[in-house]
Design a protein around this motif. Sequence first.
Motif, mmCIF file in Angstrom:
data_model
loop_
_atom_site.group_PDB
_atom_site.id
_atom_site.type_symbol
_atom_site.label_atom_id
_atom_site.label_comp_id
_atom_site.label_asym_id
_atom_site.label_seq_id
_atom_site.Cartn_x
_atom_site.Cartn_y
_atom_site.Cartn_z
ATOM 1 N N PHE A 64 7.496 76.881 -27.794
ATOM 2 C CA PHE A 64 6.889 76.281 -26.613
ATOM 3 C C PHE A 64 5.417 75.973 -26.885
ATOM 4 C CE2 PHE A 64 4.860 76.626 -22.346
ATOM 5 C CZ PHE A 64 5.549 75.604 -21.712
ATOM 6 N N LYS A 65 5.007 74.731 -26.640
ATOM 7 C CA LYS A 65 3.644 74.284 -26.928
ATOM 8 C C LYS A 65 2.782 74.143 -25.672
ATOM 9 C CE LYS A 65 4.913 73.816 -31.236
ATOM 10 N NZ LYS A 65 4.554 74.858 -32.220
ATOM 11 N N GLY A 66 3.317 74.571 -24.546
ATOM 12 C CA GLY A 66 2.529 74.502 -23.315
ATOM 13 C C GLY A 66 2.943 73.385 -22.382
ATOM 14 N N TYR A 67 3.976 72.623 -22.765
ATOM 15 C CA TYR A 67 4.350 71.451 -21.972
ATOM 16 C C TYR A 67 5.763 71.588 -21.410
ATOM 17 C CZ TYR A 67 0.296 69.591 -24.349
ATOM 18 O OH TYR A 67 -0.975 69.416 -24.835
ATOM 19 N N ILE A 68 5.874 71.569 -20.092
ATOM 20 C CA ILE A 68 7.181 71.472 -19.429
ATOM 21 C C ILE A 68 7.478 69.985 -19.295
ATOM 22 C CG2 ILE A 68 8.453 71.916 -17.304
ATOM 23 C CD1 ILE A 68 6.835 74.480 -16.985
ATOM 24 N N HIS A 69 8.541 69.541 -19.917
ATOM 25 C CA HIS A 69 8.771 68.102 -20.059
ATOM 26 C C HIS A 69 9.290 67.434 -18.790
ATOM 27 C CE1 HIS A 69 9.294 69.016 -24.619
ATOM 28 N NE2 HIS A 69 8.033 68.902 -24.270
ATOM 29 N N ASP A 70 9.944 68.210 -17.913
ATOM 30 C CA ASP A 70 10.494 67.585 -16.710
ATOM 31 C C ASP A 70 10.815 68.664 -15.680
ATOM 32 O OD1 ASP A 70 11.453 65.616 -15.013
ATOM 33 O OD2 ASP A 70 13.462 65.595 -15.885
ATOM 34 N N VAL A 71 10.675 68.299 -14.416
ATOM 35 C CA VAL A 71 11.119 69.140 -13.301
ATOM 36 C C VAL A 71 11.829 68.212 -12.334
ATOM 37 C CG1 VAL A 71 10.468 70.761 -11.482
ATOM 38 C CG2 VAL A 71 9.070 70.598 -13.556
ATOM 39 N N GLY A 72 13.142 68.232 -12.367
ATOM 40 C CA GLY A 72 13.834 67.270 -11.524
ATOM 41 C C GLY A 72 15.334 67.439 -11.533
ATOM 42 N N GLY A 73 15.989 66.383 -11.113
ATOM 43 C CA GLY A 73 17.441 66.307 -11.052
ATOM 44 C C GLY A 73 17.807 64.847 -11.109
ATOM 45 N N PRO A 74 18.909 64.440 -10.478
ATOM 46 C CA PRO A 74 19.228 63.010 -10.438
ATOM 47 C C PRO A 74 18.049 62.183 -9.917
ATOM 48 C CG PRO A 74 21.086 64.284 -9.662
ATOM 49 C CD PRO A 74 19.962 65.257 -9.840
ATOM 50 N N THR A 75 17.371 62.700 -8.908
ATOM 51 C CA THR A 75 16.107 62.128 -8.435
ATOM 52 C C THR A 75 15.110 63.275 -8.307
ATOM 53 O OG1 THR A 75 17.159 60.305 -7.254
ATOM 54 C CG2 THR A 75 14.940 60.914 -6.555
ATOM 55 N N ALA A 76 13.989 63.157 -8.988
ATOM 56 C CA ALA A 76 13.082 64.299 -9.124
ATOM 57 C C ALA A 76 12.519 64.778 -7.794
ATOM 58 C CB ALA A 76 11.937 63.941 -10.073
ATOM 59 N N ASN A 77 12.146 63.848 -6.912
ATOM 60 C CA ASN A 77 11.409 64.246 -5.715
ATOM 61 C C ASN A 77 12.288 64.481 -4.486
ATOM 62 O OD1 ASN A 77 11.629 61.371 -6.028
ATOM 63 N ND2 ASN A 77 10.204 61.062 -4.345
#
Length: 599
Positions: free
Chosen positions: A344-357
């Motif tokens: 892990f380099k400190g970056y979360i690449h995504d937080v979502g699902g079919p539609t993130a918001n």
Amino acid sequence: MFLPVSKKDMEERGWQQADFVLVTGDAYVDHPSFGTAIISRLLERFGYKVAVLAQPDWRSVKDFTRFGKPRLGFLINSGNVDSMVNHFSVFKHRRKTDHYSPGGKAGLRPDRAVIVYSNKAREAYKDTPIIIGGLEASLRRLGHYDYWDDKVRRSILLDAKADILIYGMGERAVIQIAEALDSGLEAKDVGWIGGTCVKGSLKDADDQTIVLPSFEEIQSSKRRYGDSFALQYRNNDAIAGKQMMEPYGDDLCVVQNIPQPPLEREELDQIYELPYEGEAHPMYEKEGGVPALKEVRFSLTSSRGCFGGCSFCALTYHQGRALRSRSIDSLLKEAESMTRSKDFKGYIHDVGGPTANFRYPACKKQLEAGVCKEKDCLYPKPCPQMNVDHSEYRRLLKELRSLPGVKKVFIRSGIRYDYVMADKDESFLWELCRHHISGTLKVAPEHISPQVLKYMRKPGKEIFQAFTSRYKTINKELGKKQYLIPYLISSHPGSRLEDAIELALFLKENHFIPDQVQDFYPTPGTLSTCMYYTEQDPFTGEAVYVAKDLKDKKMQRALIHFHKPENRRLVKLALEKAKRKDLIPVLLEQNKSKKGRKR
């Protein structure tokens, strides 16, 4: 510890026999972005012994006997992606790589993997139950148009000679099936479970059962095919839906039971907190691992389902329109676990699902009455009953970026910008621009022609323009140079050459040079595919223009990338064919804007 992949692994665990052998077309990756990992770990939690047979040699029966005869049955999927989509481009050219295979090597799974694997499992052990599931089975659960054969094929349940088909997200169904088989019931008698399809008889229909047009009807009549699709679309909900039967011949029918209810927040948390290794199996290290894992290894799945309702998206048919999300505590726990990884380099690449918001069901009414059968939540404009609220998602993102060891949290799943614009509170958009973009934000207007957007069930271009304006203004006030990249689809049903030209002019005028363009790909289970095949709107019966000629499709695609020198000839031909020679100097003059960005 990974689940057994060999007889030796079983012996080391002291197993004499596996309860289930799970066969998959993907390499074995024990990460919750892979359906095989979720199903196998969930069965393990309930006390069942699961062995994983990943990418078996389908040319003989040998691999299917590797673990011996499973006590309860075979569980079979093609992998995370439909095997035909995995193998072929939209122009039916065979792909040279497979991101779900070790080292990205192609050719490690067969075409129509579910059918091939199921028939081999049946050959290995004739009386062992076969349960099929995953995306490939789910989207082909009833009679469907198959783009690669260019014909209507029957339910994959029949071609696979399987006993039970699990459709949608299969966690509840697979446990209920396991318990039924474990109790001593035969597979042929397990016919009542929600979220499954089984073979049955029309004699079993009651007054609540919807009898669909027969397979023979939908094979011979495009109008009847559309009628069948409309009934399926309107009954794909656990509350509002009904059991359906699709007849084959005199008595045989495929019975689709009512969908399973979506997992609630606590249940989703439990699923994602199972003891995954988070890695590909070590046996793939010499090939360099599994490329698909790199995209999701440090990403978080925050929700399931989507009430966006895009016509071309298979998730409407597979996950459904009833949205559910995980708790903030569960997501933080998973993120903290990520930060302890040596890679892990400190970056979360995504937080979502079919539609993130999307974080909540579209409205409270859905919780009692189910999703509306005749209305969409966001098309043609946001429903006044819809709950528009980004506050919890903002809080989640804030807490994630505050974790020790986290440098940046990105959102790459895709932002539904019409939902953003429906929110009177602009806090989310400001935080998105301030914290969660790396130079460019990818959004999906897909097209701008009103005619095409109508069939896509997407908002009008004015919403995209309003979002673009606010995005530009906010970034300017923040002192950031950040850009938009639009995702676009060419040759979607309803798109004529004139519509493609309208889109090209819009891109030119607004200095957009799209990075990615997808020619419409007719995959089973979508409304758009139904329109592609029938050339009709299944809900109204009105005719829909469909670009099926290869030259026409290539011209529409070239118009979106009109700036590329290699497309000049096709763009010129398109403009001449549309009797718009006046636009030749407009579109073919050199475009000097930076690639993929909006000035």
